[in-house]
Design a protein around this motif. Sequence first.
Motif, PDB file in Angstrom:
ATOM      1  N   MET A  56      -4.771   0.682  -6.048  1.00  0.00           N
ATOM      2  CA  MET A  56      -4.873   1.029  -4.627  1.00  0.00           C
ATOM      3  C   MET A  56      -6.085   0.344  -3.999  1.00  0.00           C
ATOM      4  O   MET A  56      -6.004  -0.188  -2.893  1.00  0.00           O
TER       5      MET A  56
ATOM      6  N   TYR B  75      -5.080   9.724  -0.434  1.00  0.00           N
ATOM      7  CA  TYR B  75      -5.121   9.476  -1.863  1.00  0.00           C
ATOM      8  C   TYR B  75      -6.414   8.834  -2.359  1.00  0.00           C
ATOM      9  O   TYR B  75      -6.755   8.971  -3.526  1.00  0.00           O
ATOM     10  N   CYS B  76      -7.117   8.105  -1.488  1.00  0.00           N
ATOM     11  CA  CYS B  76      -8.244   7.298  -1.956  1.00  0.00           C
ATOM     12  C   CYS B  76      -9.376   7.324  -0.925  1.00  0.00           C
ATOM     13  O   CYS B  76      -9.269   6.692   0.128  1.00  0.00           O
TER      14      CYS B  76
ATOM     15  N   LEU C 174       0.827  -1.208   0.000  1.00  0.00           N
ATOM     16  CA  LEU C 174       0.000   0.000   0.000  1.00  0.00           C
ATOM     17  C   LEU C 174       0.864   1.262   0.000  1.00  0.00           C
ATOM     18  O   LEU C 174       0.569   2.233  -0.703  1.00  0.00           O
TER      19      LEU C 174
ATOM     20  N   THR D 169      -5.853  -2.474  -1.073  1.00  0.00           N
ATOM     21  CA  THR D 169      -6.593  -2.264   0.173  1.00  0.00           C
ATOM     22  C   THR D 169      -7.503  -3.455   0.446  1.00  0.00           C
ATOM     23  O   THR D 169      -7.603  -3.918   1.588  1.00  0.00           O
TER      24      THR D 169
ATOM     25  N   THR E 290      -3.582   5.277   3.094  1.00  0.00           N
ATOM     26  CA  THR E 290      -4.446   5.427   1.920  1.00  0.00           C
ATOM     27  C   THR E 290      -5.319   6.672   1.915  1.00  0.00           C
ATOM     28  O   THR E 290      -5.643   7.185   0.846  1.00  0.00           O
TER      29      THR E 290
ATOM     30  N   GLN F  49       1.035   8.054  -6.118  1.00  0.00           N
ATOM     31  CA  GLN F  49      -0.149   8.901  -6.278  1.00  0.00           C
ATOM     32  C   GLN F  49       0.251  10.371  -6.287  1.00  0.00           C
ATOM     33  O   GLN F  49       1.162  10.770  -5.578  1.00  0.00           O
TER      34      GLN F  49
ATOM     35  N   CYS G  55     -10.908   3.807  -0.388  1.00  0.00           N
ATOM     36  CA  CYS G  55     -10.049   2.936   0.425  1.00  0.00           C
ATOM     37  C   CYS G  55     -10.231   3.255   1.909  1.00  0.00           C
ATOM     38  O   CYS G  55     -10.320   2.356   2.744  1.00  0.00           O
TER      39      CYS G  55
ATOM     40  N   GLY H  86      -9.671   6.779  -5.947  1.00  0.00           N
ATOM     41  CA  GLY H  86      -8.288   6.317  -5.986  1.00  0.00           C
ATOM     42  C   GLY H  86      -8.007   5.630  -7.307  1.00  0.00           C
ATOM     43  O   GLY H  86      -8.615   5.925  -8.319  1.00  0.00           O
TER      44      GLY H  86
ATOM     45  N   LEU I 248       2.316   1.909  -3.435  1.00  0.00           N
ATOM     46  CA  LEU I 248       1.307   2.479  -4.330  1.00  0.00           C
ATOM     47  C   LEU I 248       1.012   3.935  -3.976  1.00  0.00           C
ATOM     48  O   LEU I 248       0.822   4.772  -4.860  1.00  0.00           O
ATOM     49  N   ALA I 249       0.979   4.245  -2.691  1.00  0.00           N
ATOM     50  CA  ALA I 249       0.701   5.615  -2.259  1.00  0.00           C
ATOM     51  C   ALA I 249       1.782   6.579  -2.748  1.00  0.00           C
ATOM     52  O   ALA I 249       1.475   7.721  -3.102  1.00  0.00           O
TER      53      ALA I 249
END
Length: 106
Positions: A47, A82-83, A29, A51, A79, A36, A86, A43, A32-33
């Motif tokens: 992501m 960004y999302c 995670l 999650t 998360t 972003q 999530c 998101g 991936l963050a």
Amino acid sequence: MPAVSASACKLTAVTRRQLAKAQHDLAALRRLAKKQSGYTELGTTAMQNATGRYLDDLTTSKLDNFRVNRLIDLGVSTTSPYCGQCFQMLEANRPIPTMKLNGTHC
């Protein structure tokens, strides 16, 4: 006064493996963050999938509620900038009602 551990539950070999799996998922995670550029409600698909895997591993584990709740805290902090979806997925799976009614059983 002796130090109090965050969770009174013992760290068995199974618990250690499940914590390692959760840390591995959390690292994914975080990777991936880093990719972003900003917040979006949905998101990215990657992501959301990561999650989902993280939550699946937490909810099927035998970890105690205190640890699961804390691991969800870590997922949320990773998360939520960004999302939005999530964040909602993680918050919806907190074991708070179980903790309130049953305590933090191992």
